[in-house]
Design a protein around this motif. Sequence first.
Motif, short mmCIF file in Angstrom:
data_model
loop_
_atom_site.label_atom_id
_atom_site.label_comp_id
_atom_site.label_asym_id
_atom_site.label_seq_id
_atom_site.Cartn_x
_atom_site.Cartn_y
_atom_site.Cartn_z
N ASP A 55 0.84 -1.19 0.00
CA ASP A 55 0.00 0.00 0.00
C ASP A 55 0.88 1.24 0.00
N LEU A 56 0.54 2.22 -0.82
CA LEU A 56 1.29 3.48 -0.88
C LEU A 56 0.35 4.63 -0.54
N PRO A 57 0.08 4.83 0.75
CA PRO A 57 -0.90 5.86 1.08
C PRO A 57 -0.43 7.28 0.75
N MET A 58 0.87 7.48 0.63
CA MET A 58 1.39 8.83 0.41
C MET A 58 1.44 9.16 -1.09
N THR A 59 1.62 10.43 -1.38
CA THR A 59 1.68 10.86 -2.79
C THR A 59 3.09 10.62 -3.34
N ARG A 60 3.22 10.70 -4.67
CA ARG A 60 4.54 10.59 -5.30
C ARG A 60 5.45 11.71 -4.83
N SER A 61 4.84 12.81 -4.60
CA SER A 61 5.59 13.98 -4.15
C SER A 61 6.16 13.76 -2.74
N ARG A 109 -2.76 4.00 -8.27
CA ARG A 109 -1.64 4.84 -7.84
C ARG A 109 -1.20 4.62 -6.40
N HIS A 110 -2.09 4.08 -5.61
CA HIS A 110 -1.73 3.88 -4.20
C HIS A 110 -1.49 2.43 -3.84
N MET A 111 -1.06 1.67 -4.83
CA MET A 111 -0.81 0.24 -4.59
C MET A 111 0.24 -0.23 -5.58
N VAL A 112 1.25 -0.91 -5.07
CA VAL A 112 2.26 -1.50 -5.96
C VAL A 112 2.31 -2.99 -5.71
N ARG A 113 2.42 -3.77 -6.78
CA ARG A 113 2.49 -5.22 -6.66
C ARG A 113 3.80 -5.70 -7.27
#
Lengths: 232, 232
Positions: free
Chosen positions: A177-183, A214-218
Amino acid sequence: MDPSDIEPALQATPFLPPIRADAPLLTDEQRMRLAAIATRIRVQPREVVYREESAARSVFIIAEGVVKAFKDMPSGKRWVTAFLYPADVFGLAENGLYVRTAQAVTQALLYRFDVNVLIETLKSDGELQFKFLCKLTHELREAQRQTIAIGRKDAIGKLAMFFRQLQREPGASRDIDLPMTRSDIASYLGLSLESVSRATRALERRGVVCFPNRHMVRIIDPPQFERIESTM
Amino acid sequence: MDPSDIEPALQATPFLPPIRADAPLLTDEQRMRLAAIATRIRVQPREVVYREESAARSVFIIAEGVVKAFKDMPSGKRWVTAFLYPADVFGLAENGLYVRTAQAVTQALLYRFDVNVLIETLKSDGELQFKFLCKLTHELREAQRQTIAIGRKDAIGKLAMFFRQLQREPGASRDIDLPMTRSDIASYLGLSLESVSRATRALERRGVVCFPNRHMVRIIDPPQFERIESTM
DNA sequence: CGCTAGATTGATAAAGGTCAATCATTGTGG
DNA sequence: CCACAATGATTGACCTTTATCAATCTAGCG
């Protein structure tokens, strides 16, 4: 709900074996003792928990959600120094003042401790205080691991190490899970927003990972992922 | 010699004011209590105190000298994660194993504690343990400051921040001792040896600092030094 | 449906890495 | 006491990578 899910928890790999790395650090009794002196507060996304340089009256433990700690630099740039997850402690003052600004990334549930009350509680309970000491040691090591990631030159490697750090237990799910923004990621890794974007696309193009959203990487190709992570 | 100079000391900025930042953290009684369970050992330059991944039986506090902690990476590169000075603690294990290799940079005098004895002593003395807790909090903040230095792109700014960190008390002498090699600095800052060399020369050429010898840097132009340090 | 914050993509320039040669300092043995 | 070896440091030429600037795209959300 299991009471062990609602009392405050701390997560740390202890000094000594054979305790399992993912075992709860605190006993139920210790959690209740802490709960007795804590206030539970709920914060909304983007809500500021405290500001840098303000008087530090409270220490926090996260029950749910994600918080970021950052510092605004003279130039206007923002340095994100930590992403804080459930069972993490934050708000430890320096000379009575907070060092960073803490802001909720997602909705979060926090245990708030009055710093004086917490200090007295810890001083009077050597076993409990030792748990905090283990936790801080753990945080220190994590900070040093972060430093290694940030010291790398290649954006792709930095990003791979970052994803791995977010996958808190090793061998957990391939979905992170990527709760934060790319920034946020950029100002944590010391990269420009554009470089983060290019690095994510590069990992995707190579078939190492994919982004269901955008808020999830597999992680699709763990061996190659690991190769990128450790090639430096 | 003043007994407060020979018993083990810990250096940290505490949570709460109004204690002076450079005041000794431990009371004389606490120092004696620690001294009673410690062994004093002397190590020579380049001597390895312990190796990464070996069984962690001891914790150390530095009395004199400088020690570096590093990790050898698969590629053969070496990451220096910390330079340790008098009143610093090191050797805190993870799961019973050391995480880094510790090696003396200069001749050093160390207090060695058996980890189990130290833990029991701390658990039984809440005040003393709290001092350790403050120390670890301090170390954690320092690690995060290091991360900011390392996240910078410009070699000159990194180097300036590094020199400032070595100048442990703010407002101290303009002369800063550099016991480590340029190569150590490079692998601490995540730069190539050549870049460190070029950056030192650049600072010298601009008249910001001078190097009376290779192991000493003197800040000649503090305002400009500060400008470089904070421009990012 | 359009606004807005966040994310992506492209072109260019600046900065550090790498490779290679040279210099300096220290310590050792003849 | 000097010559030489060895480690550490400096300098130059070239190349790779990322930051920057600018334009465009996308996903939520009112």
